[in-house]
Enzyme design. Structure first.
Site, PDB file in Angstrom:
ATOM      1  N   HIS A   3       0.840  -1.213   0.000  1.00 40.45           N
ATOM      2  CA  HIS A   3       0.000   0.000   0.000  1.00 40.45           C
ATOM      3  C   HIS A   3       0.874   1.262   0.000  1.00 40.45           C
ATOM      4  O   HIS A   3       0.443   2.323   0.457  1.00 40.45           O
ATOM      5  CB  HIS A   3      -0.919   0.095   1.245  1.00 40.45           C
TER       6      HIS A   3
ATOM      7  N   ARG B 207      -7.561 -11.582   6.000  1.00 42.10           N
ATOM      8  CA  ARG B 207      -6.205 -11.984   6.413  1.00 42.10           C
ATOM      9  C   ARG B 207      -6.059 -11.859   7.920  1.00 42.10           C
ATOM     10  O   ARG B 207      -6.542 -10.894   8.527  1.00 42.10           O
ATOM     11  CB  ARG B 207      -5.141 -11.098   5.755  1.00 42.10           C
TER      12      ARG B 207
ATOM     13  N   GLU C  28      -4.856   6.334  -5.056  1.00 40.05           N
ATOM     14  CA  GLU C  28      -3.669   5.655  -5.586  1.00 40.05           C
ATOM     15  C   GLU C  28      -3.522   5.877  -7.092  1.00 40.05           C
ATOM     16  O   GLU C  28      -2.413   6.032  -7.589  1.00 40.05           O
ATOM     17  CB  GLU C  28      -3.753   4.156  -5.267  1.00 40.05           C
TER      18      GLU C  28
END
Ligand code: AMP
Length: 398
Positions: free
Chosen positions: A180, A241, A385
Site C-alpha cells: 500500500h 487476512r 492511488e
C-alpha cells in the site's frame, strides 16, 4: 497529458484515464473474470452513463483491447484516437529492494520485476502481463512502473529485518517490505499540504484501513516502519487476512486439521481476519457494524479485535516515532466508517486526542475529526492511488 492507469490482478484489470493537467478522471472501469468463463467489463466516462458488457476475455491482452475500444468509441468514447494517451502508469505490487521509486519501464526493468516475482507470485506476473499487453497494443507510448513497496524502502534495518538467521536475508532477501506504499505516500504528503507544513516537520501515522489494511509511521516524509511484511499477510487484522500471529500456529493447524502448509496459508489469507473472527458473518465492515449493533457476538468480536490491533500499532508507532503530530485514516473503512474510527480514537485519548463527533459523522472527505485543542490531530484523508500513479508517470515521462 492523458495518462492511462492500469492495475492488473490475476483475473481482473482496473483502469482509469486521468487528465494530469486537471487531475480529473476522464473515464474508469473494471474488467473481471479474465481467463475465466463469464467475463464482464464496465466503462464509466466522467459525466456519462456507466456501461457493462458480458464478454469473454481469454487473456489480459483482450481485456486491454476492449478498454481501448471503449475509450476510443465514436459515440461514448473520451479520446478520438489512441495517440491522445501520452503515457501508461502500471501498479506493480512488488519491487523488492531494487526499486525505491517509480521508473520508466524497459526490458531491464521488466526482468527485475520478474526476478522478484517469487515474493509476490500472484501479483507480479499478472502486473507484467498487463505491461506486455499494453506495449503490444500501444507501441511507442511510454510505460511507467509504480511499486507498492517503493515508499517503504526508507525503513531502517532495525524495522525491516526479522530476527531470523541473518543468512536468510543475505540469501533470499527475507525482510519486511510493506505494501500500500502508493497510498501511504499520497496520504502522508497530502496531510502536510492540508496542515500547511513541510513534510520534514511532521511525524505522521497513516492508517490504511480497507479490505487489506496496513499502518505506517512516517517521519520527515519518509517511512520508518509499516505493518505488512514480506507479504501482505502480516500486521493488522484485515477483511480475510489474519495479520500478526505466532508462526507455530501454522504447523499446529496442519497437524490438527491434516492440511498442508499451503492450505493453511490459504486459510490465513482468505478465511481469517474479521471474516474468521466473526464466524462467517462477513468481511465487509458494513455487515459487521450492523451485526455489532444488533448484538451479534461475531460482529462484536471481529470489530473489537480489529480496533484493538489498530490501537496497539498506533501506540507502537507513536513510540517508534518518538511522538506523533497527526494520525490519518484512509481507504474503505478509514474513510467511511465513523463507527470504527470512533472506537479507535476513544482508546487513544492518552495521546491527548478528543474526537469531534460531528466531524466524525462525515464520510469520504478530507476532514479533521479531532477537536482543535487535541494535542495530536486526527484527520480523514481519502486516498487516491490512481492519481498518485498518474502523477509519478507524468513526472517521469515529461
Ligand atoms: P477498500 O479495500 O479500501 O476498497 O475497502 C473496502 C472495504 O471498506 C469494504 O469491504 C467495507 O468493509 C468497507 N466500507 C466501505 N464503505 C463502508 C461504510 N460506509 N461503512 C463501513 N465500511 C465500509
Amino acid at each position: 497529458m492523458k495518462v492511462l492507469v492500469i492495475n492488473c490482478g490475476s483475473s481482473s484489470l482496473k483502469y482509469q484515464l486521468i487528465d494530469s493537467d486537471t487531475e480529473g478522471v476522464i473515464a474508469k472501469g473494471l474488467c473481471e473474470r479474465i481467463g475465466i468463463d463469464g467475463g464482464i467489463i464496465s466503462y464509466a466516462p466522467e459525466g456519462g452513463e456507466k456501461e457493462e458488457q458480458q464478454i469473454e476475455m481469454p487473456d489480459h491482452k483482450k481485456a486491454i483491447e476492449l478498454v481501448i475500444s471503449y475509450l476510443t468509441n465514436e459515440k461514448t468514447g473520451v479520446v478520438k484516437s489512441l495517440s491522445e494517451i501520452g503515457a501508461v502508469g502500471h501498479r506493480i505490487v512488488h519491487g523488492g529492494e531494487k526499486f525505491t521509486q517509480s521508473v520508466i519501464i524497459n526490458d531491464e526493468v521488466k526482468k527485475a520485476i520478474e526476478e522478484v516475482s517469487d515474493l509476490a507470485p500472484l501479483h507480479n506476473p499478472a502486473n507484467l502481463i498487463g505491461v506486455n499487453a499494453c506495449e503490444a497494443l500501444m507501441p511507442g507510448v511510454p510505460m511507467v512502473a509504480v511499486f507498492d513497496t517503493a515508499f517503504h524502502q526508507t525503513m531502517p534495518e532495525e524495522a525491516y529485518l526479522y530476527a531470523l538467521p541473518y543468512e536468510y536475508y543475505e540469501k533470499y532477501r527475507i525482510r519486511r517490505y510493506g505494501f500500500h506504499g502508493t497510498s501511504h505516500a499520497y496520504v502522508s504528503a497530502r496531510i502536510a499540504e492540508i496542515l500547511g507544513k513541510k513534510k520534514e516537520d511532521l511525524k505522521t501515522i497513516v492508517c490504511h484501513l480497507g479490505n487489506g489494511a496496513s499502518i505506517s509511521a512516517v517521519r520527515n516524509g519518509k517511512c520508518i516502519d509499516t505493518s505488512m511484511g514480506l507479504t501482505p499477510l502480516e500486521g493488522l487484522i484485515m477483511g480475510t487476512r489474519s495479520g500478526d500471529l505466532d508462526a507455530s500456529i501454522v504447523e499446529y493447524i496442519c497437524k490438527k486439521e491434516n492440511l498442508s502448509v499451503a492450505e493453511v496459508e490459504n486459510i490465513l489469507n482468505k478465511k481469517s481476519g474479521v471474516l474468521g473472527l466473526s464466524a462467517g458473518l462477513g468481511s465487509d465492515f458494513r455487515d459487521l457494524e450492523k451485526g455489532y449493533n444488533e448484538g451479534n457476538a461475531g460482529g462484536k468480536r471481529a470489530i473489537e479485535g480489529f480496533v484493538y490491533r489498530v490501537v496497539k500499532y498506533i501506540g507502537a508507532y507513536a513510540a517508534a516515532l518518538d511522538g506523533v503530530d497527526v494520525i490519518c485514516f484512509t481507504a474503505g473503512v478509514g474513510e467511511n466508517s465513523g463507527f470504527v474510527r470512533q472506537k479507535i480514537v476513544d482508546r487513544i485519548d492518552f495521546l491527548g486526542i478528543t474526537l469531534d463527533e460531528e466531524a466524525n459523522k462525515k464520510r469520504g472527505e478530507e476532514i479533521r475529526i479531532s477537536t482543535p485543542d487535541s494535542r495530536v490531530q486526527v484527520y480523514v484523508v481519502p486516498t487516491n492511488e490512481e492519481l498518485a500513479i498518474a502523477r509519478d508517470t507524468v513526472a517521469l515521462v515529461k
